[in-house]
Write a protein that holds these residues in place. Structure first.
Motif, short mmCIF file in Angstrom:
data_model
loop_
_atom_site.label_atom_id
_atom_site.label_comp_id
_atom_site.label_asym_id
_atom_site.label_seq_id
_atom_site.Cartn_x
_atom_site.Cartn_y
_atom_site.Cartn_z
N SER A 205 0.85 -1.19 0.00
CA SER A 205 0.00 0.00 0.00
C SER A 205 0.88 1.24 0.00
O SER A 205 1.95 1.26 0.60
CB SER A 205 -0.91 0.00 1.23
N ARG A 206 0.41 2.29 -0.64
CA ARG A 206 1.13 3.55 -0.63
C ARG A 206 1.18 4.16 0.77
O ARG A 206 1.99 5.06 1.03
CB ARG A 206 0.48 4.54 -1.59
N ASN A 207 0.31 3.66 1.66
CA ASN A 207 0.34 4.14 3.04
C ASN A 207 1.67 3.83 3.73
O ASN A 207 1.99 4.43 4.75
CB ASN A 207 -0.79 3.52 3.86
N PHE A 208 2.41 2.85 3.18
CA PHE A 208 3.68 2.47 3.78
C PHE A 208 4.88 3.15 3.12
O PHE A 208 6.02 2.79 3.41
CB PHE A 208 3.85 0.95 3.73
N ASN A 209 4.63 4.10 2.24
CA ASN A 209 5.74 4.86 1.64
C ASN A 209 6.38 5.79 2.65
O ASN A 209 7.61 5.96 2.69
CB ASN A 209 5.26 5.65 0.43
N LEU A 210 5.54 6.42 3.45
CA LEU A 210 6.00 7.38 4.46
C LEU A 210 5.36 7.03 5.80
O LEU A 210 4.17 6.68 5.84
CB LEU A 210 5.64 8.80 4.06
#
Length: 227
Positions: A217-222
């Motif tokens: 998930s893109r939630n884990f990019n930052l």
């Protein structure tokens, strides 16, 4: 109860997106447990609506509503406040139906209705899936904040609620780490919308170096954090 039926379809797309990313995260967790501990977990992600006809669910909710409302009315004022506070946290005032023009009293009644319906759902879901909840040689993982017996911790089941430092449900809040000066994690927080807005000026972000998590998930990019 017709609003419940209509809301079911409006929320399905969002819940399906959540389920897809959650299953990817679960696969990642299972993989890491085996890599780091040599333990292979045998698990199955269960979707409630795949286990029974939702028409039966809503019928049971309607049947439970009068008695569950009676249970609410018997509570002390302090206990009622706890029930209503939990419903207020989860209630989307301007969503599929816009309640923003309601008075405080009218909105408060909606919170009560929503919370009582939630208790009815927990009881109805348990009834319809009793063979699943009571099966042998298995451990169920589930999350709920219900007050009725069916929503209480059961033998052989583990509740996924929030973190040690927060009461906000993980599915409606925003995860934020509290870090020390060396970026070690001091606390794992789940902030409500109001809490997040109160702290947003002090929230910073660390870029993830975990490519596997980024693919989930893109939630884990930052990762948001505070000091």
């Amino acid at each position: 109860m017709s609003r419940l039926l209509s809301a079911k379809f409006s929320g399905r797309k969002q819940s399906d997106k959540y389920t897809i990313s959650f299953e990817k995260l679960l696969n990642y967790f299972v993989k890491k447990v085996e890599e780091q501990n040599g333990i292979k977990l045998d698990y199955k992600l269960v979707i409630a609506r795949d286990m029974y006809d939702t028409k039966d669910l809503y019928k049971k909710i309607e049947e439970y509503y009068p008695s569950m409302l009676d249970e609410f009315n018997k509570l002390s004022n302090e206990e009622k406040d706890v029930w209503i506070k939990r419903a207020r946290t989860n209630f989307l005032i301007k969503g599929n139906i816009d309640y923003s023009n309601l008075s405080i009293d009218e909105l408060n009644n909606k919170f009560i209705e929503a919370r009582v319906n939630n208790e009815c759902f927990l009881a109805a879901d348990y009834d319809l899936r009793i063979d699943f909840w009571e099966r042998m040689n298995s451990i169920s993982l589930f999350g709920t904040w219900g007050k009725t017996p069916c929503a209480s911790p059961t033998d052989g089941g583990l509740h996924l609620k929030s973190t040690r430092s927060s009461n906000t449900d993980f599915w409606i809040g925003t995860g934020v780490f509290k870090l020390d000066e060396n970026n070690n994690i001091l606390e794992e927080l789940i902030l409500s919308h109001t809490q997040y807005n109160d702290k947003k000026d002090s929230i910073k972000f660390l870029e993830s170096d975990n490519d596997e998590l980024k693919q989930i998930s893109r939630n884990f990019n930052l990762f948001p954090y505070i000091r």
